[in-house]
Scaffold this active site. Structure first.
Site, PDB file in Angstrom:
ATOM      1  CE  LYS A 119      -3.895  -2.146   0.500  1.00 25.38           C
ATOM      2  NZ  LYS A 119      -4.888  -2.157  -0.581  1.00 25.38           N
ATOM      3  CE  LYS A 165      -4.509   1.258 -11.593  1.00 24.94           C
ATOM      4  NZ  LYS A 165      -3.627   0.729 -10.632  1.00 24.94           N
ATOM      5  CG  ASN A 200     -11.285  -6.773  -8.696  1.00 24.44           C
ATOM      6  OD1 ASN A 200     -11.042  -7.726  -7.991  1.00 24.44           O
ATOM      7  ND2 ASN A 200     -10.573  -5.668  -8.667  1.00 24.44           N
TER       8      ASN A 200
END
Ligand code: KPL
Length: 304
Positions: free
Chosen positions: A75, A180, A247
């Site tokens: 993370k 992204k 997902n």
């Protein structure tokens, strides 16, 4: 090739598993009980093409490792720890495959080798120790964080391209990192707040929110001279929501498990960078609101 995957959560385990099935010698750095299970029983990797159990090396101690390549999948808020551990090892290259921005700079400040940036749009879920499922086949794209050719592109090619991953080495990483970021700003925050799978963002109110967050991110990118149009950012959100429809996003997985989220490195980052654009009228109301809601959720649980 020996490849360390530092961060054996859902995504790290999936990527490490796929690289191992492709013939590399993978070392997963993660936590127990996952690490102990992988060591004793192997890692079960479930993909749309079938299921395979592989036997990568696995450890809870990320210090003093040696490999040609280290992929960082922790993370964003754990990047400092990863950087400090990797600095004690020996690598020819380190590549961040994390959500959020600024991770490469944190790694580059510590390690003594070229640092690459990367984006991943695979969906993954770690169902239990030793069992990971690919819930959406996306792609891995890596390159120099400054753009242009990087010093060890050939090494990254040999490691990632042509095996069991869909991967590419590219020369326009800054634009791709912002794209992204737009995907994560749209998908991760909205799925976490509405408790829905990625596919729920394909239509309806949630879809409008995700698209607005992506448009705001693209506007901020352009304010920092990165060429990302609103249309490209929205198309990226739609495409990832479609390929990973079933997902549970990593941020929703965090919320469901009562863990801290990556909000600071995603919409929090968009809000901060919007504040640096002095001359333009760059409002980011959706990113501001989702950031405040997620921070409030974390505060209420003592997670920040
Ligand atoms: O990056 C992701 C995440 O969940 O963190 C996506 C690509 C949105 C897949 O869910």
């Amino acid at each position: 090739m020996r490849i360390v995957v530092y961060g054996a959560g859902s995504l790290g385990s999936l990527l490490g598993g796929l690289l191992q099935t492709g013939g590399h010698d993978v070392v997963l750095v993660g936590r127990d009980p996952h690490v102990t299970t992988v060591r004793s029983d192997g890692l079960r990797v479930e993909t749309p093409d079938g299921t395979e159990t592989v036997h990568p090396d696995a450890t809870t101690d990320g210090a003093d490792l040696t490999a040609e390549l280290a992929l960082v999948t922790v993370k964003a808020f754990d990047t400092d720890t990863a950087a400090a551990d990797l600095a004690t090892g020996t690598f020819d290259a380190v590549c961040s495959l994390q959500n959020g921005m600024g991770n490469e700079a944190t790694l580059a400040a510590e390690v003594d080798c070229p640092v690459y940036a990367g984006t991943v749009t695979y969906g993954a879920i770690l169902h239990k120790a030793g069992r990971v499922e690919c819930t959406g086949v996306g792609e891995v794209v890596v390159g120099s964080p400054e753009g242009g050719a990087g010093p060890v592109d050939d090494l990254l090619e040999r490691a990632l391209v042509g095996g069991n991953l869909a991967a590419a080495v590219v020369d326009d990483m800054p634009r791709r990192l912002w794209e992204k970021l737009a995907v994560n700003a749209g998908i991760n925050t909205v799925t976490a707040l509405t408790r829905s799978e990625n596919g729920a963002l394909l239509d309806g109110t949630a879809s409008g929110l995700a698209r607005d967050a992506a448009r705001e991110t693209a506007r901020v990118a352009r304010g920092h001279d990165v060429s990302l149009s609103n249309r490209e950012a929205v198309a990226a959100v739609e495409s990832v929501a479609e390929t990973t429809a079933a997902n549970t996003s990593s941020m929703l997985q965090d919320v469901e498990s009562g863990r801290r989220t990556e909000v600071d490195a995603i919409t929090g980052y968009v809000v901060d960078r919007a504040g640096e654009i002095r001359d333009a009228d760059v409002a980011v109301p959706v990113c501001e609101t989702t950031t405040r809601l997620l921070r409030a959720w974390e505060e209420a649980r003592g997670l920040r």
